[in-house]
Design a protein around this motif. Sequence first.
Motif, PDB file in Angstrom:
ATOM      1  N   SER A   1      -4.210 -13.526   2.623  1.00 48.48           N
ATOM      2  CA  SER A   1      -3.912 -15.032   3.396  1.00 48.48           C
ATOM      3  C   SER A   1      -3.528 -15.891   2.091  1.00 48.48           C
ATOM      4  N   GLY A   2      -3.240 -17.180   2.350  1.00 56.46           N
ATOM      5  CA  GLY A   2      -3.699 -18.634   1.682  1.00 56.46           C
ATOM      6  C   GLY A   2      -1.832 -19.423   1.178  1.00 56.46           C
ATOM      7  N   ARG A   3      -2.285 -20.057   0.189  1.00 54.23           N
ATOM      8  CA  ARG A   3      -1.042 -20.457   0.056  1.00 54.23           C
ATOM      9  C   ARG A   3       0.471 -19.670  -0.735  1.00 54.23           C
ATOM     10  N   ILE A   4       0.864 -18.784  -0.259  1.00 54.23           N
ATOM     11  CA  ILE A   4       1.722 -16.952  -0.477  1.00 54.23           C
ATOM     12  C   ILE A   4       3.169 -17.881  -0.711  1.00 54.23           C
ATOM     13  N   VAL A   5       3.711 -17.490  -2.510  1.00 58.50           N
ATOM     14  CA  VAL A   5       4.700 -17.951  -2.052  1.00 58.50           C
ATOM     15  C   VAL A   5       5.584 -16.414  -1.908  1.00 58.50           C
ATOM     16  N   ASP A   6       5.271 -15.727  -2.887  1.00 59.58           N
ATOM     17  CA  ASP A   6       5.820 -13.891  -2.655  1.00 59.58           C
ATOM     18  C   ASP A   6       4.324 -13.262  -3.144  1.00 59.58           C
ATOM     19  N   ILE A   7       4.730 -12.005  -2.614  1.00 58.15           N
ATOM     20  CA  ILE A   7       3.574 -11.027  -2.522  1.00 58.15           C
ATOM     21  C   ILE A   7       4.829  -9.500  -3.889  1.00 58.15           C
ATOM     22  N   TYR A   8       4.122  -8.927  -5.011  1.00 59.26           N
ATOM     23  CA  TYR A   8       5.218  -8.630  -4.981  1.00 59.26           C
ATOM     24  C   TYR A   8       4.421  -7.011  -5.142  1.00 59.26           C
ATOM     25  N   THR A   9       3.491  -5.945  -6.373  1.00 57.92           N
ATOM     26  CA  THR A   9       2.959  -4.609  -5.871  1.00 57.92           C
ATOM     27  C   THR A   9       1.787  -5.080  -5.145  1.00 57.92           C
ATOM     28  N   MET A  10       1.430  -3.833  -4.553  1.00 53.27           N
ATOM     29  CA  MET A  10       0.368  -4.269  -3.968  1.00 53.27           C
ATOM     30  C   MET A  10      -0.016  -2.393  -3.529  1.00 53.27           C
ATOM     31  N   GLY A  11      -1.231  -2.265  -3.719  1.00 53.41           N
ATOM     32  CA  GLY A  11      -2.484  -1.153  -3.859  1.00 53.41           C
ATOM     33  C   GLY A  11      -4.221  -1.588  -3.499  1.00 53.41           C
ATOM     34  N   TRP A  12      -4.310   0.083  -3.639  1.00 49.66           N
ATOM     35  CA  TRP A  12      -5.734   0.166  -3.373  1.00 49.66           C
ATOM     36  C   TRP A  12      -6.479   1.035  -4.460  1.00 49.66           C
ATOM     37  N   ASP A  13      -7.195   1.033  -4.603  1.00 51.84           N
ATOM     38  CA  ASP A  13      -8.635   1.799  -5.718  1.00 51.84           C
ATOM     39  C   ASP A  13      -9.830   2.032  -4.731  1.00 51.84           C
ATOM     40  N   ARG A  14     -10.525   2.603  -5.011  1.00 53.81           N
ATOM     41  CA  ARG A  14     -11.788   3.148  -4.890  1.00 53.81           C
ATOM     42  C   ARG A  14     -12.174   3.195  -5.996  1.00 53.81           C
ATOM     43  N   GLN A  15     -14.192   3.257  -5.631  1.00 59.48           N
ATOM     44  CA  GLN A  15     -14.634   3.333  -6.287  1.00 59.48           C
ATOM     45  C   GLN A  15     -15.907   4.213  -5.538  1.00 59.48           C
ATOM     46  N   ALA A  16     -16.233   5.125  -6.253  1.00 62.60           N
ATOM     47  CA  ALA A  16     -17.235   6.353  -5.497  1.00 62.60           C
ATOM     48  C   ALA A  16     -18.988   5.974  -6.527  1.00 62.60           C
ATOM     49  N   PRO A  17     -20.182   6.341  -5.687  1.00 68.11           N
ATOM     50  CA  PRO A  17     -21.312   5.496  -6.425  1.00 68.11           C
ATOM     51  C   PRO A  17     -20.924   6.504  -7.558  1.00 68.11           C
ATOM     52  N   GLY A  18     -21.684   5.761  -8.935  1.00 66.44           N
ATOM     53  CA  GLY A  18     -21.163   6.678 -10.616  1.00 66.44           C
ATOM     54  C   GLY A  18     -20.351   6.809 -10.630  1.00 66.44           C
ATOM     55  N   LYS A  19     -18.974   6.289 -10.497  1.00 64.23           N
ATOM     56  CA  LYS A  19     -17.798   6.621 -10.651  1.00 64.23           C
ATOM     57  C   LYS A  19     -17.310   5.423 -11.447  1.00 64.23           C
ATOM     58  N   GLN A  20     -16.172   5.285 -11.997  1.00 65.43           N
ATOM     59  CA  GLN A  20     -15.310   4.210 -12.198  1.00 65.43           C
ATOM     60  C   GLN A  20     -13.980   4.185 -10.902  1.00 65.43           C
ATOM     61  N   ARG A  21     -13.800   3.423 -10.862  1.00 66.58           N
ATOM     62  CA  ARG A  21     -13.037   2.857 -10.074  1.00 66.58           C
ATOM     63  C   ARG A  21     -11.573   3.273 -10.474  1.00 66.58           C
ATOM     64  N   GLU A  22     -11.000   4.019  -9.271  1.00 64.44           N
ATOM     65  CA  GLU A  22      -9.542   4.949  -9.638  1.00 64.44           C
ATOM     66  C   GLU A  22      -8.537   4.469  -8.728  1.00 64.44           C
ATOM     67  N   LEU A  23      -7.427   4.155  -9.243  1.00 61.48           N
ATOM     68  CA  LEU A  23      -6.332   4.140  -8.672  1.00 61.48           C
ATOM     69  C   LEU A  23      -6.061   4.946  -7.397  1.00 61.48           C
ATOM     70  N   VAL A  24      -5.817   4.603  -6.254  1.00 66.61           N
ATOM     71  CA  VAL A  24      -5.408   5.268  -4.634  1.00 66.61           C
ATOM     72  C   VAL A  24      -3.821   5.806  -4.596  1.00 66.61           C
ATOM     73  N   ALA A  25      -3.570   4.153  -4.750  1.00 66.60           N
ATOM     74  CA  ALA A  25      -2.093   4.655  -4.406  1.00 66.60           C
ATOM     75  C   ALA A  25      -0.970   2.739  -4.398  1.00 66.60           C
ATOM     76  N   THR A  26       0.159   2.566  -4.550  1.00 70.94           N
ATOM     77  CA  THR A  26       0.682   1.339  -5.045  1.00 70.94           C
ATOM     78  C   THR A  26       1.474   1.505  -4.099  1.00 70.94           C
ATOM     79  N   ILE A  27       2.472   0.358  -3.652  1.00 72.12           N
ATOM     80  CA  ILE A  27       3.621   0.072  -3.612  1.00 72.12           C
ATOM     81  C   ILE A  27       4.333  -1.152  -3.591  1.00 72.12           C
ATOM     82  N   THR A  28       5.365  -1.288  -3.866  1.00 71.10           N
ATOM     83  CA  THR A  28       6.302  -1.858  -4.347  1.00 71.10           C
ATOM     84  C   THR A  28       6.900  -2.486  -3.169  1.00 71.10           C
ATOM     85  N   SER A  29       7.558  -4.154  -3.893  1.00 69.80           N
ATOM     86  CA  SER A  29       7.829  -5.305  -2.150  1.00 69.80           C
ATOM     87  C   SER A  29       9.461  -4.215  -1.877  1.00 69.80           C
ATOM     88  N   GLY A  30       9.858  -3.214  -2.504  1.00 73.58           N
ATOM     89  CA  GLY A  30      11.154  -2.553  -2.148  1.00 73.58           C
ATOM     90  C   GLY A  30      10.693  -1.889  -1.342  1.00 73.58           C
TER      91      GLY A  30
END
Length: 119
Positions: free
Chosen positions: A25-54
């Motif tokens: 939300s907010g004053r958005i002009v365009d949104i490109y790639t969106m995604g999800w990351d996750r971080q488990a206790p004691g571990k580094q953040r890792e990429l889960v999934a991404t999706i492009t505007s296409g």
Amino acid sequence: QVQLLESGGGLVQPGGSLRLSCLASGRIVDIYTMGWDRQAPGKQRELVATITSGEITTYSDSVKGRFTISRDNAKNTVNLQMNSLKPEDTAVYYCNADIESYIGRRHYWGQGTQVTVSS
């Protein structure tokens, strides 16, 4: 100001399903790639999934075949359908997106939503 707000986390038994959603939300002009990351206790953040505007998707090997990412460009949302959940999926899940607003283009992160997989 642009914000990302996640919802849908919670406690689920192994083998169960959850659906995470994220609203930009907010004053958005365009949104490109969106995604999800996750971080488990004691571990580094890792990429889960991404999706492009296409709507081209990528997944980490650990979730491939179990998780599905999708987006609704008209509603500025990205979703993560998580099936066949395992205890090792327990983590804080963060939505993120590459967004152009009236102040320019940058990467944004949500505050995170907790997913706990336990019997």
